[in-house]
Design an enzyme around this catalytic site. Structure first.
Site, PDB file in Angstrom:
ATOM      1  N   SER A   1     -40.274  35.111   4.039  1.00 41.07           N
ATOM      2  CA  SER A   1     -40.175  33.896   4.851  1.00 41.07           C
ATOM      3  C   SER A   1     -39.203  32.952   4.155  1.00 41.07           C
ATOM      4  O   SER A   1     -38.944  33.088   2.953  1.00 41.07           O
ATOM      5  CB  SER A   1     -41.563  33.251   4.937  1.00 41.07           C
TER       6      SER A   1
ATOM      7  N   TYR B   1     -49.237  30.131   0.886  1.00 46.54           N
ATOM      8  CA  TYR B   1     -48.358  30.952   1.736  1.00 46.54           C
ATOM      9  C   TYR B   1     -46.996  31.133   1.063  1.00 46.54           C
ATOM     10  O   TYR B   1     -46.474  32.244   0.947  1.00 46.54           O
ATOM     11  CB  TYR B   1     -48.203  30.273   3.102  1.00 46.54           C
TER      12      TYR B   1
HETATM   13  N1  LIG Z   1     -43.524  33.117  12.995  1.00 48.10           N
HETATM   14  C1  LIG Z   1     -42.853  32.539  12.026  1.00 48.10           C
HETATM   15  O1  LIG Z   1     -42.368  31.419  12.156  1.00 48.10           O
HETATM   16  C2  LIG Z   1     -42.648  33.256  10.717  1.00 48.10           C
HETATM   17  C3  LIG Z   1     -41.753  32.715   9.818  1.00 48.10           C
HETATM   18  C4  LIG Z   1     -41.537  33.366   8.608  1.00 48.10           C
HETATM   19  C5  LIG Z   1     -42.210  34.514   8.318  1.00 48.10           C
HETATM   20  N2  LIG Z   1     -43.101  35.020   9.206  1.00 48.10           N
HETATM   21  C6  LIG Z   1     -43.790  36.241   8.826  1.00 48.10           C
HETATM   22  O2  LIG Z   1     -43.544  37.226   9.796  1.00 48.10           O
HETATM   23  C7  LIG Z   1     -44.623  38.144   9.827  1.00 48.10           C
HETATM   24  C8  LIG Z   1     -45.069  38.332  11.260  1.00 48.10           C
HETATM   25  O3  LIG Z   1     -45.505  37.091  11.735  1.00 48.10           O
HETATM   26  P1  LIG Z   1     -45.567  36.724  13.266  1.00 48.10           P
HETATM   27  O4  LIG Z   1     -45.028  35.364  13.379  1.00 48.10           O
HETATM   28  O5  LIG Z   1     -45.033  37.792  14.109  1.00 48.10           O
HETATM   29  O6  LIG Z   1     -47.159  36.632  13.440  1.00 48.10           O
HETATM   30  P2  LIG Z   1     -48.126  37.108  14.599  1.00 48.10           P
HETATM   31  O7  LIG Z   1     -49.444  36.459  14.275  1.00 48.10           O
HETATM   32  O8  LIG Z   1     -47.533  36.869  15.924  1.00 48.10           O
HETATM   33  O9  LIG Z   1     -48.238  38.656  14.365  1.00 48.10           O
HETATM   34  C9  LIG Z   1     -48.803  39.167  13.201  1.00 48.10           C
HETATM   35  C10 LIG Z   1     -49.476  40.491  13.503  1.00 48.10           C
HETATM   36  O10 LIG Z   1     -49.968  40.992  12.275  1.00 48.10           O
HETATM   37  C11 LIG Z   1     -51.299  41.446  12.473  1.00 48.10           C
HETATM   38  N3  LIG Z   1     -52.028  41.335  11.221  1.00 48.10           N
HETATM   39  C12 LIG Z   1     -52.402  40.205  10.586  1.00 48.10           C
HETATM   40  N4  LIG Z   1     -53.094  40.524   9.489  1.00 48.10           N
HETATM   41  C13 LIG Z   1     -53.135  41.863   9.418  1.00 48.10           C
HETATM   42  C14 LIG Z   1     -53.718  42.779   8.511  1.00 48.10           C
HETATM   43  N5  LIG Z   1     -54.408  42.360   7.471  1.00 48.10           N
HETATM   44  N6  LIG Z   1     -53.572  44.088   8.749  1.00 48.10           N
HETATM   45  C15 LIG Z   1     -52.887  44.536   9.827  1.00 48.10           C
HETATM   46  N7  LIG Z   1     -52.345  43.712  10.726  1.00 48.10           N
HETATM   47  C16 LIG Z   1     -52.464  42.387  10.517  1.00 48.10           C
HETATM   48  C17 LIG Z   1     -51.861  40.565  13.544  1.00 48.10           C
HETATM   49  O11 LIG Z   1     -52.953  41.185  14.202  1.00 48.10           O
HETATM   50  C18 LIG Z   1     -50.664  40.361  14.437  1.00 48.10           C
HETATM   51  O12 LIG Z   1     -50.607  41.347  15.435  1.00 48.10           O
HETATM   52  C19 LIG Z   1     -45.669  37.593   8.899  1.00 48.10           C
HETATM   53  O13 LIG Z   1     -45.583  38.222   7.649  1.00 48.10           O
HETATM   54  C20 LIG Z   1     -45.282  36.132   8.778  1.00 48.10           C
HETATM   55  O14 LIG Z   1     -45.738  35.565   7.575  1.00 48.10           O
HETATM   56  C21 LIG Z   1     -43.325  34.429  10.401  1.00 48.10           C
END
Ligand SMILES: NC(=O)c1ccc[n+]([C@@H]2O[C@H](COP(=O)([O-])OP(=O)(O)OC[C@H]3O[C@@H](n4cnc5c(N)ncnc54)[C@H](O)[C@@H]3O)[C@@H](O)[C@H]2O)c1
Length: 585
Positions: A455, A468
């Site tokens: 991130s 985080y």
């Molecule tokens: N959305 C943002 O702004 C953003 C920014 C930077 C980084 N990220 C990172 O991107 C990645 C995806 O995030 P997103 O925004 O798509 O989130 P999201 O919540 O839309 O999707 C995350 C998915 O991961 C699954 N998940 C969560 N914990 C889990 C576990 N322990 N085992 C298996 N599956 C699990 C959830 O069920 C969900 O389907 C994450 O690592 C997040 O930290 C997101």
């Protein structure tokens, strides 16, 4: 010992030589003929042949003057493309008299196969052609002509680039010198060179005949290169579907050589591989998969392989595993790989969401897609997943450790349980994935790529995201260290660092130190903020595929992430100031 042990052998006489021909697999299945290059013998195909033999009738032969085939006498004029075509037809008639064969060539095996598929007398005897690292001399001649006649700076650059890669061709045209070198020091050092420079495991197979093979093979160049490059044929059109596999790290051939290939091979499927020249030895799994897919498609009357999304040349048929694939960035990434024709394993702790991603991936273009329900922080469950995936679907080519959860709140509001949860998923989930699937990739020894979703919080401190941000900074450093460790094995590692992306993470993110009602309010507020920012997860997915194609180390996605990344390097004080600003929640 070679993997060709157990092959049925026969001798085929043609044009004053005797060719040593080996066969594997069921002769009732479609026949695939593998033609080796220079300086090799048919054993270069051992690993590929063994894999293909489960499905096809596989035929390999030592090209005249190589391995256990006899050499023509005199050597001069004994290796012309016409004579090599005679040899191929004699082999095809012996092993598959009633059905056309599927041709596969590497290096000079590919150069001569281009001749086979572009001359009239082989029409009806060849069903398809897979070419790697060996252009048609006619196409090459026209390629040079075009650049000499209408030189632009770019074209001249391309000419010089290929010219520099062709140094050995000039040497091979000198009399006696190559023969002396191969029978002397070069012959002795060759396995070591293959191992060190080309990363061929163990330097390859026993090379007892190498010095004489290599000395004879010099006549492949002398008999053909100059005459054809000077006067390339005008009608060298392929009369069969062609699959072109281009290793992007080929020290001898520029990828630019194939720029206009569609003009000569209208039914063309392109594939690219991040590998060096000797792909039959370093990437047998990938080649066997692509050959199988292409031959099967041709037999079924489909000349292409179906996938035509962006990067289909690179990811078609590859096995890609994405964690957290049930939603957001993970789902979009699974879809992007599906569109490129990859086989997708969608992993999520939410079974229904994973199943939906797999189902939609198939609709989008994945030749196969599976759902797996696993919590990535559960070490044992991950171990079982890795064993199941290896046994049922194979070794993963691209691993995307994406599952993650959000957690906001000051350091003193963050409880040890909060820390544990976020580190378990965001860091340990990535560690388990890298450890288990990364080891399988390394043990297979045929490269691959690992993408870890970090991130912008990895390099942008914030008083609101101590846990985080720490988890993501750890993922970033883990990715960098692993990248250094795996580089020699052809395995790339990327840390993807998005800024604010419009996903559901805001609805599930935890806020430490507040009651349930306040947490809900903050989640809704953050969701509105992310919604207003409205950066789609599909763009992150595009960045993931680009990062794999270009083997990028750290990829900030979104303008704010790119800005923060720059500031972390050139103006860290400004970032530190910004980190102190209280979030508007
Ligand atoms: N959305 C943002 O702004 C953003 C920014 C930077 C980084 N990220 C990172 O991107 C990645 C995806 O995030 P997103 O925004 O798509 O989130 P999201 O919540 O839309 O999707 C995350 C998915 O991961 C699954 N998940 C969560 N914990 C889990 C576990 N322990 N085992 C298996 N599956 C699990 C959830 O069920 C969900 O389907 C994450 O690592 C997040 O930290 C997101």
């Amino acid at each position: 010992m070679t993997v060709l042990d157990g092959a049925r052998e026969r001798r085929v006489r043609t044009g004053g030589v005797e060719l040593c021909v080996a066969e594997l697999g069921d002769p009732h299945q479609p026949t695939v003929v593998l033609v080796h290059g220079y300086p090799d013998s048919k054993e270069v195909w051992s690993e590929v042949a063994a894999r293909l033999a489960d499905t096809f009738h596989v035929v390999l032969y030592d090209v005249r003057g190589h391995g256990r085939s006899t050499a023509p006498s005199p050597l001069r004029g004994g290796f012309t493309l016409e004579k090599l075509t005679d040899d191929f037809l004699a082999v095809a008639d012996a092993v598959s008299p009633d059905r056309p064969v599927h041709l596969v060539g590497h290096d000079w095996g590919s150069v001569q196969s281009w001749e086979f598929v572009t001359v009239k007398r082989t029409e009806g005897r060849i069903a398809s052609f897979t070419s790697m690292s060996g252009p048609s001399l006619d196409h090459f001649g026209h390629w040079i002509d075009k650049r000499l006649k209408r030189p632009t700076p770019r074209r001249v650059g391309q000419l010089l680039g290929q010219g520099a890669k062709s140094w050995y061709v000039y040497l091979l045209h000198t009399p006696v010198l190559p023969e002396l070198a191969w029978r002397g020091p070069l012959g002795k050092r060759w396995p070591g060179i293959l191992e060190r420079v080309e990363k061929v495991p163990g330097g390859g197979y026993p090379t007892a005949s190498l010095p004489s093979d290599a000395a004879h093979g010099a006549w492949l160049y002398r008999d053909n290169v100059r005459p054809r490059l000077r006067r390339p044929r005008e009608d060298a059109y392929a009369h069969v579907p062609v699959q072109l596999i281009t290793p992007l790290g080929d020290a001898f051939l520029s990828e630019r050589l194939y720029d206009d290939l569609e003009l000569w091979a209208p039914r063309l499927t392109r594939r690219t591989l991040p590998a060096k020249h000797w792909v039959p030895r370093t990437r047998p799994d990938r080649l066997a998969d692509w050959i199988t897919e292409f031959v099967t498609a041709t037999e079924d009357g489909r000349s292409g392989t179906g996938a035509n999304g962006k990067h289909a040349d690179r990811f078609g048929g590859q096995l890609v595993l994405v964690t957290g694939a049930g939603n957001g960035i993970g789902r979009a990434t699974a879809f992007a790989f599906a569109e490129a024709g990859a086989r997708v394993v969608a992993v999520d702790r939410d079974a229904e969401a994973a199943a939906r991603t797999a189902e939609l991936s198939r609709l989008i273009g994945a030749p196969a897609a599976w759902a797996e329900t696993v919590d990535v922080s559960d070490e044992q469950a991950m171990e079982k997943l890795a064993a199941r995936v290896a046994a049922e679907y194979g070794v993963v080519d691209v691993l995307v450790n994406n599952a993650g959860i959000g957690l906001s709140g000051s350091f003193f509001d963050t409880t040890p349980e909060d820390w544990k949860k976020v580190l378990d998923v965001n860091l340990w989930g990535v560690i388990h994935g890298c450890r288990l699937f990364g080891r399988q990739m390394a043990e297979r020894g045929q490269g691959g790529h690992i993408v870890n979703t970090a991130s912008a919080a990895a390099f942008q401190p914030s008083r609101a995201l101590p846990a985080y941000g720490t988890s993501k900074a750890a993922v970033l450093m883990l990715s960098e260290c692993l990248r250094a460790e795996l580089a020699d094995q052809g395995i790339g590692v990327t840390a993807i660092c998005p800024g604010l992306v419009n996903t559901n993470i805001t609805a599930t993110a935890r806020f430490a130190g507040v009651d349930a009602a306040e947490e809900k309010r903050r989640q809704q507020r953050t969701a509105r903020l992310y919604g207003a920012r409205n950066y789609p997860p599909e763009k992150v997915a595009d960045a993931v595929l680009e990062a794999v194609v270009h083997n990028r180390a750290v990829v900030p996605v979104t303008p704010e992430a790119r800005g923060a990344h720059l500031m972390s390097r050139f103006a860290p004080r400004v970032l530190r100031r910004l980190a102190r600003v209280k979030p508007p929640l």
